[in-house]
Motif scaffolding. Structure first.
Motif, short mmCIF file in Angstrom:
data_model
loop_
_atom_site.label_atom_id
_atom_site.label_comp_id
_atom_site.label_asym_id
_atom_site.label_seq_id
_atom_site.Cartn_x
_atom_site.Cartn_y
_atom_site.Cartn_z
N PHE A 139 0.83 -1.20 0.00
CA PHE A 139 0.00 0.00 0.00
C PHE A 139 0.87 1.26 0.00
CE2 PHE A 139 -3.43 -2.81 0.98
CZ PHE A 139 -4.58 -2.14 0.58
N SER A 140 0.41 2.25 -0.72
CA SER A 140 1.04 3.56 -0.77
C SER A 140 -0.06 4.60 -0.80
CB SER A 140 1.93 3.69 -2.02
OG SER A 140 2.48 4.98 -2.11
N GLU A 141 -0.07 5.45 0.20
CA GLU A 141 -1.09 6.49 0.34
C GLU A 141 -2.50 5.89 0.35
OE1 GLU A 141 -0.60 9.71 -2.41
OE2 GLU A 141 1.44 10.15 -1.76
N GLY A 142 -2.64 4.71 0.95
CA GLY A 142 -3.96 4.11 1.13
C GLY A 142 -4.43 3.24 0.00
N PHE A 143 -3.60 3.02 -1.02
CA PHE A 143 -4.00 2.21 -2.18
C PHE A 143 -2.87 1.27 -2.58
CE2 PHE A 143 -6.36 6.12 -2.22
CZ PHE A 143 -7.67 5.71 -2.46
N ALA A 144 -3.24 0.11 -3.11
CA ALA A 144 -2.25 -0.87 -3.53
C ALA A 144 -2.48 -1.25 -4.99
CB ALA A 144 -2.32 -2.12 -2.66
N ALA A 145 -1.39 -1.33 -5.74
CA ALA A 145 -1.46 -1.78 -7.13
C ALA A 145 -1.50 -3.29 -7.17
CB ALA A 145 -0.25 -1.26 -7.90
N VAL A 146 -2.44 -3.85 -7.94
CA VAL A 146 -2.58 -5.31 -8.06
C VAL A 146 -2.78 -5.67 -9.52
CG1 VAL A 146 -3.52 -5.60 -5.74
CG2 VAL A 146 -5.08 -5.24 -7.66
N ARG A 147 -2.37 -6.90 -9.86
CA ARG A 147 -2.57 -7.38 -11.23
C ARG A 147 -3.48 -8.60 -11.20
NH1 ARG A 147 2.64 -8.91 -14.67
NH2 ARG A 147 2.57 -10.77 -13.36
N MET A 148 -4.44 -8.61 -12.12
CA MET A 148 -5.41 -9.69 -12.18
C MET A 148 -4.93 -10.80 -13.12
SD MET A 148 -7.34 -8.31 -10.05
CE MET A 148 -8.69 -9.50 -10.03
N LYS A 149 -5.72 -11.87 -13.21
CA LYS A 149 -5.35 -13.01 -14.04
C LYS A 149 -5.20 -12.64 -15.51
CE LYS A 149 -7.11 -16.93 -11.39
NZ LYS A 149 -8.07 -18.05 -11.38
N ASN A 150 -5.96 -11.66 -15.96
CA ASN A 150 -5.88 -11.25 -17.37
C ASN A 150 -4.67 -10.40 -17.67
OD1 ASN A 150 -6.56 -8.80 -16.23
ND2 ASN A 150 -8.56 -8.64 -17.22
N GLY A 151 -3.84 -10.15 -16.65
CA GLY A 151 -2.62 -9.39 -16.85
C GLY A 151 -2.75 -7.90 -16.62
#
Length: 608
Positions: free
Chosen positions: A302-314
């Motif tokens: 998390f950074s500034e309350g949000f997290a970058a994530v990647r889904m199965k579709n890339g």
């Protein structure tokens, strides 16, 4: 009977998915994942086996949509034998979605009456009943039985949320759930301790070496242990590493079980139990629970309350602290949120979104940096001979004309730090093929640039001064924003200013200078090569942190204060900078790492 009841809650999932390589369904799971699983298991069940035999039961499935989103995934069973009920039943399971994720599961029976369904539960699972609800062994889920509006006997399976339970049983369930969780945690601790303990081991000896540990963050510290070698065994620094977390007493609050893990930030830690496979990253809370009931192909903290994530579709997107996406995950790449904005890449171009997920600057740049001090560095490909560089503000406009400042044409080397950004530039050059960026310098937030030749390298400002390396002789010194030498280039190596001091090196001996250029620690570095040394040289040093710096001498490490006095003598074989009064160290007579305070006291004598 309690064990059977647990199966009742999950059997219609686990029996259905028994052939699906142990894939299970949980509240909070993505609707598209459930749809895929239901479709696959239905088709797999109905097809003949290798001998041409078919099942006595027949399954069907369907999906309902609302406003383009999955609202309900339905799987129906004809002539299905239910082991727990010992009857052949016809029924449908409804996987009901909210905001694209599973909210609860309804099972509705065509040929079993409400009275019969209640009788089954009353006869077999009365011990699990609290009020009118039947709970799982761990009280994390419950089943509610009733007659639906369509006249069918129905059981509704939900995740236990105390505030949503009937008020008369909330406290009782909460108390029991807390007790069970405590017992589970104690059992895990006992199992872990038993695993680590060897019959022939000395009870006072640490069983496993701490291969690595991080600073405390959010009250916990990440540690990695060697699970293959007992302390004292030859391992050459290798071994299977598992990560867990300790509190400020040196006690494990989450026992080492993760193959890779990161420190806690904003109450969450990013972990994985198996690095060999994708779609295995999860966010845990300080109880070690996958808080979002979701696994990701890739993710960042998390950074500034949000997290970058990647889904199965890339594709990448951002989740908030509830696990909800702030916008559809459609991006090829993303940065982290900095100063309220995150850079995102769509169709090979970069742009920026705000914390609502809105694209404040549509993807249009060849490259883009994070916002720093209110501005972000970007570039646009013009042709094969020229790429235009510039800085944009948070309204999406250029802060000043891109690519040029008066007679200087520049490209960006670093973003803004300390009020200036590092650039390379050409003076009095027309925009043409073969443009030579032969100078280094800085540009201000007003767009005023200064570029000068004669530098081999130039670095960003730190505490008002910039480290620079002279082209001729390759010596290091410090310059101001006008590229004037304020501390002459006389050092063989140097670092940035930190806490008012900068490390410098002359003749393989390190010391520290203040902002006037005076050597204030280890003044003997100015001695000539022919001068006999009276003290061992500082072979290496770190920047000051918490008022303390690491010094290496005679292949051992210690800590000094800003007067140059040793506060911890050089007797360590490993040392990391102090942060909030605690440092990570390794002693020659102790296996692995530990934590010390500024007096050199080992904080956790017995932690494994």
């Amino acid at each position: 009977m309690r064990k059977i009841f647990k199966v009742i809650l999950t059997v219609t999932v686990l029996l259905i998915f028994g052939q699906a390589k142990s894939q299970t369904i949980e509240v909070g799971q993505d609707a598209t994942q459930i749809k895929t699983l239901i479709e696959w298991t239905t088709k797999d069940h109905n097809k003949p086996d290798s001998y041409g035999n078919t099942s006595n039961s027949y399954w069907t499935w369907d999906v309902k949509y609302y406003n383009g989103k999955i609202e309900d995934v339905i799987q129906c069973y004809q002539d299905q034998y239910l082991i727990d009920f010992r009857v052949i039943a016809n029924y449908c399971k409804h996987y009901v979605m909210e905001n694209g994720k599973l909210a609860y599961v309804l099972t509705q029976f065509d040929n079993i009456s409400l009275e019969k369904l209640k009788e089954f539960y009353s006869d077999n699972y009365s011990a699990d009943k609290i009020g009118e609800l039947y709970f799982s062994d761990d009280l994390e889920h419950y089943t509610k039985i009733y007659l639906a509006n369509n006249g069918l006997a129905t059981k509704e399976w939900r995740k236990t949320i105390i505030a949503e339970l009937p008020s008369n049983i909330q406290q009782l369930v909460k108390t029991k759930q807390t007790t069970i969780r405590t017992e589970t945690k104690t059992k895990q601790k006992e199992e872990f301790t038993a695993k680590l303990t060897k019959e022939d081991a000395d009870s006072k000896e640490r069983q496993y070496t701490i291969l690595t540990c991080d600073n405390f963050s959010d009250g916990l510290a990440l540690v990695g242990i060697d699970t293959e070698h007992k302390a004292g065994e030859m391992n050459y620094g290798y071994g299977k590493k598992l990560f867990g977390y300790i509190n400020d007493k040196g006690e494990y609050v989450i026992y080492p079980k993760y193959e890779k893990a990161f420190s806690f930030i904003d109450g969450f830690a990013l972990v994985t139990t198996n690095t060999r496979y994708t779609n295995n990253w999860e966010f845990i809370n300080k109880e070690g629970i996958n808080i979002f009931n979701e696994n990701f192909t890739d993710a960042r903290s998390f950074s500034e309350g949000f997290a970058a994530v990647r889904m199965k579709n890339g594709n990448y997107g951002f989740i908030d602290k509830t696990g909800e996406f702030i916008s559809n995950p459609i991006y090829q790449e993303v940065g982290d949120f900095k100063e309220g904005f995150a850079r995102v890449k769509f169709q090979e171009k970069w742009g920026y979104i705000d914390k609502t997920g809105k694209e404040i600057i549509y993807p249009q740049f060849t490259s883009a940096y994070d916002f720093s001090e209110g501005l972000a560095a970007v570039s646009k490909f013009v042709n094969y001979h020229y790429t235009e560089y510039g800085f944009i503000n948070k309204t999406g406009n250029y802060a000043f004309p891109a690519g040029k400042s008066k007679n200087i044409t520049y490209k960006i080397k670093k973003d803004f730090y300390g009020g200036y950004a590092l650039i390379s530039g050409a003076v009095n050059h027309a925009l043409a093929y073969g443009l030579d960026y032969n100078g280094l310098g800085f540009i201000s937030k007003e767009g005023k640039a200064k570029v000068k030749g004669g530098f081999k390298d130039l670095f960003s400002f730190s505490e008002g001064l910039a480290l620079a390396q002279k082209a001729v002789g390759h010596k290091y010194g410090f310059v101001n924003e006008k590229l004037q030498w304020t501390i002459s280039p006389m050092f063989d190596d140097a670092g940035h200013f930190s806490e008012g001091l900068a490390k410098v090196k002359i003749n393989s001996n390190w010391g520290f200078i203040d902002k006037t250029g005076n050597i204030v620690i280890n003044k003997s570095i100015t001695s000539s090569n022919t001068t006999l040394q009276t003290n061992a040289p500082f072979d290496d040093v770190s920047d000051f942190s918490d008022g303390i710096a690491i010094v290496k001498t005679r292949n051992k490490l210690g800590y000094i204060d800003k007067t140059g006095n040793w506060i911890i003598k050089p007797e360590l074989v490993g040392a990391k900078p102090f942060k909030n009064g605690i440092a990570r160290v390794k002693y020659s007579d102790r296996k692995g790492w530990n934590f010390i305070d500024k007096n050199g006291k080992v904080l956790f004598e017995n932690f494994l």
